[in-house]
Design an enzyme around this catalytic site. Structure first.
Site, PDB file in Angstrom:
ATOM      1  N   THR A  15     -12.836 -35.003 -45.815  1.00 52.78           N
ATOM      2  CA  THR A  15     -13.872 -35.151 -46.847  1.00 52.78           C
ATOM      3  C   THR A  15     -14.895 -36.224 -46.470  1.00 52.78           C
ATOM      4  OG1 THR A  15     -12.288 -36.501 -48.030  1.00 52.78           O
ATOM      5  CG2 THR A  15     -12.615 -34.277 -48.870  1.00 52.78           C
ATOM      6  N   LYS A 107      -8.200 -48.406 -43.435  1.00 51.64           N
ATOM      7  CA  LYS A 107      -7.700 -49.714 -43.915  1.00 51.64           C
ATOM      8  C   LYS A 107      -6.278 -49.990 -43.458  1.00 51.64           C
ATOM      9  CE  LYS A 107      -6.172 -47.757 -48.226  1.00 51.64           C
ATOM     10  NZ  LYS A 107      -6.782 -46.454 -48.070  1.00 51.64           N
ATOM     11  N   GLU A 131     -16.682 -51.443 -42.635  1.00 49.87           N
ATOM     12  CA  GLU A 131     -17.129 -51.654 -44.019  1.00 49.87           C
ATOM     13  C   GLU A 131     -16.464 -50.673 -44.983  1.00 49.87           C
ATOM     14  OE1 GLU A 131     -19.728 -53.992 -45.424  1.00 49.87           O
ATOM     15  OE2 GLU A 131     -18.396 -53.252 -46.982  1.00 49.87           O
ATOM     16  N   ILE A 138     -19.041 -49.930 -51.742  1.00 50.18           N
ATOM     17  CA  ILE A 138     -19.471 -51.285 -52.138  1.00 50.18           C
ATOM     18  C   ILE A 138     -19.648 -52.147 -50.887  1.00 50.18           C
ATOM     19  CG2 ILE A 138     -18.939 -53.306 -53.563  1.00 50.18           C
ATOM     20  CD1 ILE A 138     -16.817 -51.631 -54.984  1.00 50.18           C
ATOM     21  N   ASP A 203      -1.784 -49.966 -51.352  1.00 45.19           N
ATOM     22  CA  ASP A 203      -3.181 -49.724 -50.966  1.00 45.19           C
ATOM     23  C   ASP A 203      -4.011 -50.990 -51.214  1.00 45.19           C
ATOM     24  OD1 ASP A 203      -5.515 -47.650 -50.533  1.00 45.19           O
ATOM     25  OD2 ASP A 203      -6.016 -48.733 -52.367  1.00 45.19           O
ATOM     26  N   LYS A 207      -5.925 -53.733 -48.490  1.00 44.33           N
ATOM     27  CA  LYS A 207      -7.320 -54.164 -48.640  1.00 44.33           C
ATOM     28  C   LYS A 207      -7.389 -55.683 -48.766  1.00 44.33           C
ATOM     29  CE  LYS A 207      -8.587 -49.706 -50.620  1.00 44.33           C
ATOM     30  NZ  LYS A 207      -8.629 -48.900 -51.842  1.00 44.33           N
ATOM     31  N   GLY A 304     -14.520 -42.131 -52.697  1.00 42.61           N
ATOM     32  CA  GLY A 304     -15.415 -40.976 -52.860  1.00 42.61           C
ATOM     33  C   GLY A 304     -16.156 -40.733 -51.560  1.00 42.61           C
TER      34      GLY A 304
END
Ligand code: HSE
Length: 429
Positions: A15, A107, A131, A138, A203, A207, A304
């Site tokens: 995706t 990540k 990033e 963001i 998760d 991060k 997304g």
């Protein structure tokens, strides 16, 4: 001046990969106008031929072999979007050894092997940009790496998992249980079919490793983080939190304390006046507290395909600028300092507690006394519903040392008047 046509290879067209191609088709010429040289897609690899064909690219660009991208001498930048540790780690290693810049959204890999891969990039005079690995669309890595570099970051507090934020929002707004909110999240595509890593807090922990390394310039690993997921939080907790002016969020918190770094992920009562309390649904935000700038917050879509694709392409542009302006590798953050870690037991926090106790005279006083005997001061104690013959009690402590609190709690809970397994949630202060 380096070359004025920079060629990009893509490995993985799921995706996000599909959206990177779409965004490049849509915005490629405006990007090129802005940077005043050319970036073009050269080769695209995926094991799935159907996915490759769906991209509607020139057939000569498509391959089912990642090596065709990694070893193509015309490719300057490799975008890795297959996720997971292997073969992503080997692919990135090969790309760097072959002199390519790397852009990744991975990540898990950056949190686990980031230091080693960045060192390899440095040895090869190349760089890895990531990033998109935290906070989707963001801008977060770049502000931590560049914009805030002159300041001393003291604490970062993040809602960095969209799935759990969506679940808590639905629980609060639609009066749902955690299980029903999770099913809804899966139905609408906000949660993975297997949401274990999200719900268990892993998760967010990955991060946090990445953000903490950049924010504090110190080496952190997953094992340095105290991680608690959201499974124990109930609809009642959400309601009672609201009654005391709070909302519940899964927070990733990193603090640079005199004794070292304190890193934790856990469900947290966030006061409604804190900006993070208004971050709803699948959105993410990271609130940074630093000495000079004081407070800044980064907010937006934490996942997304298209938002994440913007972060990936911004990294491609940064890598392309390194090539065009011959600055070799720009800033490589491989020189992280060793640090001590402050265990969660040594931190001071406020606790929210919900449990069942016998519904009889004197129980409040007995509880307050029992906590007070152990040095835990209560800020609030209140009786809620009756559950069978028991009364549901909610209390909030003043700030207390975590270890002292748990030892007090064990003693208090060790009375026949109280049912074990209280719901325990820390407050953000
Ligand atoms: N599963 C993640 C989340 C998105 O729910 O935020 C990818 O990092």
């Amino acid at each position: 001046m380096g070359k004025d046509l920079v060629k990009v290879g893509l490995v993985g067209t799921g995706t996000i990969g599909g959206s990177v191609v779409e965004l490049l088709k849509r915005n490629g010429s405006s990007i090129n106008e802005k940077i005043d040289f050319k970036i073009a897609l050269g080769r695209v690899a995926d094991r799935d031929v159907t996915r490759l064909q769906a991209l509607k690219l020139d057939k000569s660009m498509l391959t089912t072999e990642a090596n065709d991208v990694l070893e193509d001498p015309d490719i300057d930048i490799v975008i890795e979007l297959i996720g997971g540790l292997e073969p992503a780690r080997s692919f990135i290693t090969k790309a760097l050894e072959n002199g390519k810049y790397v852009v990744t959204a991975n990540k898990d890999l950056m949190a686990t092997h980031g230091e080693e891969l960045l060192a390899l990039a440095s040895e090869n005079n190349r760089n890895i940009f990531y990033e998109a690995s935290v906070g989707g669309g963001i801008p977060l890595i770049r502000p931590l790496k560049y914009s805030l570099v002159a300041d001393r970051i003291q604490r970062l507090v993040g809602i960095v998992n969209g799935t759990t934020n969506y679940i808590f929002t639905r629980m609060a707004q639609d009066e749902l249980s955690l299980e029903d909110a999770l099913s809804e999240a899966q139905k609408f595509g906000f949660a993975e079919p297997d949401p274990t890593n999200d719900v268990e807090g892993l998760d967010a922990a990955y991060k946090l490793v990445i953000m903490a390394s950049l924010a504090f310039g110190k080496k952190a690993d997953l094992e340095n983080i105290s991680v608690q997921g959201i499974r124990e939080v109930t609809y009642e907790d959400i309601v009672y939190a609201r009654e005391i002016g709070c909302t519940i969020k899964l927070l990733a918190i990193g603090e640079d304390l005199p004794g070292g770094l304190a890193l934790r992920v856990h469900p947290t009562l966030v006061p409604l006046e804190h900006p993070l309390s208004s971050v709803l649904n699948e959105l993410n935000a990271v609130f940074v507290e630093a000495e000079a700038v004081r407070e800044v917050m980064f907010y937006g879509p934490g996942a997304g395909p298209l938002p994440t694709a913007t972060a990936v392409l911004a990294d491609v542009v940064e890598a392309a600028r390194c090539i065009r302006f011959e600055v070799a590798n720009g800033v490589v953050e491989s020189k992280l300092k060793e640090t001590e870690f402050v265990p969660i037991d040594d931190l001071k926090v406020r606790f929210y507690l919900r449990f069942l106790a016998e519904d009889r005279a004197g129980i409040f006083a007995a509880l307050a006394n029992a906590f007070s005997d152990e040095g835990v001061s209560l800020d609030m104690i209140t009786q809620k519903r009756r559950v069978g013959s028991m009364a549901e009690i909610v209390l909030v402590t003043h700030e207390v040392n975590e270890k002292a609190f748990h030892s007090a709690l064990n003693k208090v809970m060790d009375t026949s008047a109280i049912k074990p397994e209280p719901s325990i949630i820390r407050l953000l202060s």
